[in-house]
Design a protein around this motif. Structure first.
Motif, PDB file in Angstrom:
ATOM      1  N   ASP A 161       1.189  -1.207  -0.343  1.00  0.00           N
ATOM      2  CA  ASP A 161      -0.205  -0.205   0.273  1.00  0.00           C
ATOM      3  C   ASP A 161       0.862   1.535   0.128  1.00  0.00           C
ATOM      4  O   ASP A 161       0.270   2.568  -0.177  1.00  0.00           O
ATOM      5  CB  ASP A 161      -0.686   0.125   1.130  1.00  0.00           C
ATOM      6  N   SER A 162       1.963   1.354  -0.670  1.00  0.00           N
ATOM      7  CA  SER A 162       2.415   2.299  -0.456  1.00  0.00           C
ATOM      8  C   SER A 162       2.624   3.021  -1.417  1.00  0.00           C
ATOM      9  O   SER A 162       2.480   2.914  -2.607  1.00  0.00           O
ATOM     10  CB  SER A 162       4.685   2.097  -0.485  1.00  0.00           C
ATOM     11  N   ASP A 163       2.528   4.349  -0.917  1.00  0.00           N
ATOM     12  CA  ASP A 163       2.613   5.859  -1.950  1.00  0.00           C
ATOM     13  C   ASP A 163       3.631   5.642  -3.026  1.00  0.00           C
ATOM     14  O   ASP A 163       5.149   6.640  -2.061  1.00  0.00           O
ATOM     15  CB  ASP A 163       1.353   7.219  -1.329  1.00  0.00           C
ATOM     16  N   VAL A 164       3.574   5.304  -3.669  1.00  0.00           N
ATOM     17  CA  VAL A 164       5.229   5.229  -4.606  1.00  0.00           C
ATOM     18  C   VAL A 164       5.667   6.977  -4.840  1.00  0.00           C
ATOM     19  O   VAL A 164       6.936   6.799  -5.144  1.00  0.00           O
ATOM     20  CB  VAL A 164       5.580   4.490  -5.597  1.00  0.00           C
ATOM     21  N   ASP A 165       4.537   7.549  -5.566  1.00  0.00           N
ATOM     22  CA  ASP A 165       4.764   8.610  -5.357  1.00  0.00           C
ATOM     23  C   ASP A 165       5.376   9.410  -4.220  1.00  0.00           C
ATOM     24  O   ASP A 165       6.379  10.847  -4.683  1.00  0.00           O
ATOM     25  CB  ASP A 165       3.303   9.756  -6.499  1.00  0.00           C
ATOM     26  N   ALA A 166       5.970   9.360  -3.722  1.00  0.00           N
ATOM     27  CA  ALA A 166       6.125  10.229  -2.260  1.00  0.00           C
ATOM     28  C   ALA A 166       7.287   9.783  -2.288  1.00  0.00           C
ATOM     29  O   ALA A 166       7.803  10.222  -0.731  1.00  0.00           O
ATOM     30  CB  ALA A 166       5.213   9.786  -0.835  1.00  0.00           C
ATOM     31  N   PHE A 167       8.280   9.209  -2.702  1.00  0.00           N
ATOM     32  CA  PHE A 167       9.033   8.471  -2.353  1.00  0.00           C
ATOM     33  C   PHE A 167      10.133   8.459  -3.660  1.00  0.00           C
ATOM     34  O   PHE A 167       9.721   8.103  -4.704  1.00  0.00           O
ATOM     35  CB  PHE A 167      10.212   6.944  -1.895  1.00  0.00           C
ATOM     36  N   ASP A 168      11.556   8.849  -3.004  1.00  0.00           N
ATOM     37  CA  ASP A 168      12.778   8.829  -4.477  1.00  0.00           C
ATOM     38  C   ASP A 168      13.270   7.503  -3.853  1.00  0.00           C
ATOM     39  O   ASP A 168      13.588   7.090  -3.242  1.00  0.00           O
ATOM     40  CB  ASP A 168      13.358   9.964  -3.914  1.00  0.00           C
ATOM     41  N   ILE A 169      13.618   6.822  -5.278  1.00  0.00           N
ATOM     42  CA  ILE A 169      13.349   4.965  -4.543  1.00  0.00           C
ATOM     43  C   ILE A 169      14.687   4.980  -5.773  1.00  0.00           C
ATOM     44  O   ILE A 169      14.408   5.272  -6.983  1.00  0.00           O
ATOM     45  CB  ILE A 169      12.781   4.530  -5.007  1.00  0.00           C
ATOM     46  N   VAL A 170      15.358   4.188  -5.250  1.00  0.00           N
ATOM     47  CA  VAL A 170      16.609   3.586  -5.771  1.00  0.00           C
ATOM     48  C   VAL A 170      16.717   2.055  -5.865  1.00  0.00           C
ATOM     49  O   VAL A 170      16.663   1.674  -5.050  1.00  0.00           O
ATOM     50  CB  VAL A 170      18.361   4.678  -5.695  1.00  0.00           C
ATOM     51  N   PRO A 171      16.902   1.665  -7.089  1.00  0.00           N
ATOM     52  CA  PRO A 171      16.768   0.316  -7.524  1.00  0.00           C
ATOM     53  C   PRO A 171      17.535  -0.679  -6.080  1.00  0.00           C
ATOM     54  O   PRO A 171      19.230  -0.014  -7.178  1.00  0.00           O
ATOM     55  CB  PRO A 171      16.656  -0.899  -8.405  1.00  0.00           C
ATOM     56  N   GLY A 172      17.407  -1.033  -5.433  1.00  0.00           N
ATOM     57  CA  GLY A 172      19.023  -2.138  -5.147  1.00  0.00           C
ATOM     58  C   GLY A 172      18.695  -3.615  -5.770  1.00  0.00           C
ATOM     59  O   GLY A 172      18.767  -3.886  -6.905  1.00  0.00           O
ATOM     60  N   GLU A 173      18.913  -4.252  -4.729  1.00  0.00           N
ATOM     61  CA  GLU A 173      19.964  -5.992  -6.277  1.00  0.00           C
ATOM     62  C   GLU A 173      18.530  -6.588  -5.229  1.00  0.00           C
ATOM     63  O   GLU A 173      17.799  -6.888  -3.878  1.00  0.00           O
ATOM     64  CB  GLU A 173      20.944  -6.127  -5.203  1.00  0.00           C
ATOM     65  N   ILE A 174      18.321  -8.083  -5.659  1.00  0.00           N
ATOM     66  CA  ILE A 174      18.081  -8.990  -5.254  1.00  0.00           C
ATOM     67  C   ILE A 174      18.700  -9.846  -4.100  1.00  0.00           C
ATOM     68  O   ILE A 174      19.389 -10.275  -3.933  1.00  0.00           O
ATOM     69  CB  ILE A 174      17.511  -9.767  -7.141  1.00  0.00           C
ATOM     70  N   GLU A 175      18.448  -9.907  -2.794  1.00  0.00           N
ATOM     71  CA  GLU A 175      18.934 -11.231  -1.928  1.00  0.00           C
ATOM     72  C   GLU A 175      18.365 -12.127  -2.312  1.00  0.00           C
ATOM     73  O   GLU A 175      18.066 -13.301  -3.180  1.00  0.00           O
ATOM     74  CB  GLU A 175      18.355 -10.515  -0.858  1.00  0.00           C
ATOM     75  N   SER A 176      20.253 -12.744  -2.024  1.00  0.00           N
ATOM     76  CA  SER A 176      19.914 -14.058  -2.524  1.00  0.00           C
ATOM     77  C   SER A 176      20.330 -15.041  -0.707  1.00  0.00           C
ATOM     78  O   SER A 176      21.179 -14.437   0.437  1.00  0.00           O
ATOM     79  CB  SER A 176      21.965 -15.014  -2.408  1.00  0.00           C
ATOM     80  N   VAL A 177      19.704 -15.566  -0.806  1.00  0.00           N
ATOM     81  CA  VAL A 177      19.582 -16.904   0.443  1.00  0.00           C
ATOM     82  C   VAL A 177      20.712 -17.749   0.398  1.00  0.00           C
ATOM     83  O   VAL A 177      20.652 -18.629  -0.351  1.00  0.00           O
ATOM     84  CB  VAL A 177      18.136 -16.882   0.690  1.00  0.00           C
TER      85      VAL A 177
END
Length: 315
Positions: A161-177
């Motif tokens: 339910d996050s309002d993506v327009d309210a944030f500056d988002i820098v894509p990160g990485e997929i986490e390996s388990v």
């Protein structure tokens, strides 16, 4: 005669500097030279100060000047106030340059170890006076904290339910388990271990709904296997370590944390060589669009971005 308190607000920093300099040098001429003033200008300024306080501040002697009792009070206070003003100027300059201040950040466990820890080391190496408050908690707490102003930035996952327009988002990485076990575990020495071999062992994992646990459960379901039900659920790494070293339990954790656990120096833990990798949805580096980062927070944020890029480049 009562001392005129109303005159104190009219004392200027230049007045305080002159009084302190005269007390230090014992002569008005030497004090004037130290302050880059002419002697007549210094004399006029001292006369103005004494007029404001309605009393002499220095006794004049053939060999110099010494403070009167009232002058000693003003000299002492002048030193204190000038020192405080110097400290204020230094702190403000450090704040402007990002060399002091408070930075509040949060992260999920994997990138906290992989990105945030090395960024903090780099920041502290050059700006030791920056105070850091760092939380390592699930994304739901991070996002709520970011929305409420508790964090300058976070490294975590957006909520549905996050309002993506309210944030500056820098894509990160997929986490390996990675699945961590004690070195004497039956699976520790095997290679290309299938998920089926892990199914009958007890597990220690995160609470329901946490990304790593969801990824493990999804991997079992995708392989047509029963999801492990002999589980201890906790977010405490200390408890995980204590249970792992004394049992045949399996603990899934991010690659960065697994490496940290292997390298703790005890030599008691290792990683199972899985035949099929388990991956978690990507994390992101997130700031609130409506808030400007302080210089110190901006410096740490930049370092985190650099560490994330380094991780991507290293594969």
């Amino acid at each position: 005669m009562a001392f005129p308190l109303s005159s104190l607000p009219f004392l200027k920093l230049a007045h305080l500097r002159l009084v302190a300099a005269i007390a230090q040098h014992g002569q008005i001429q030497a004090a004037a030279q130290a302050l880059a003033l002419t002697q007549p200008a210094a004399s006029r300024s001292l006369a103005e100060i004494e007029r404001l306080v309605r009393a002499p501040l220095f006794e004049r002697h053939p060999r110099g000047m010494t403070p009167t009792p009232l002058g000693e009070i003003l000299v002492r206070r002048a030193h204190t106030m000038l020192t405080e003003m110097q400290n204020l100027a230094r702190e403000m300059q450090e704040e402007r340059e990002g060399r002091s201040g408070l930075v509040q950040a949060g992260a999920v466990t994997g990138p906290a170890v992989g990105c945030l820890v090395p960024a903090i080391r780099r920041l502290k190496a050059v700006t030791p006076h920056v105070e850091l408050r760092v939380d390592v908690v699930p994304s739901i707490q991070l996002m709520r904290g970011l929305e409420e102003g508790d964090y300058d930035f976070i490294i975590g996952r957006l909520l549905p339910d996050s309002d993506v327009d309210a944030f500056d988002i820098v894509p990160g990485e997929i986490e390996s388990v990675r699945c961590v076990v004690r070195r004497g575990h039956p699976l520790a020495s095997r290679r290309n271990v299938p998920l089926a071999a892990l199914a009958d062992h007890p597990w220690i994992t995160q609470e329901r709904g946490m990304p790593i646990r969801q990824a493990v459960e999804a991997a079992f379901i995708h392989a047509g296997l029963r999801v492990p039900d002999d589980v201890v659920a906790t977010s405490s790494l200390v408890l995980m370590m204590a249970l792992l070293v004394e049992s045949d339990m399996i603990a899934p954790m991010s690659l960065e944390v697994a490496r940290l656990m292997e390298g703790t120096g005890t030599g008691s833990l290792t990683v199972v060589d899985l035949a099929v990798p388990i991956e978690v949805s990507p994390y992101h580096i997130i700031t609130h669009r409506g808030r400007r980062l302080s210089p110190a927070a901006s410096r740490l944020h930049t370092l985190v971005l650099e560490e994330a890029a380094r991780l991507r480049a290293s594969g």
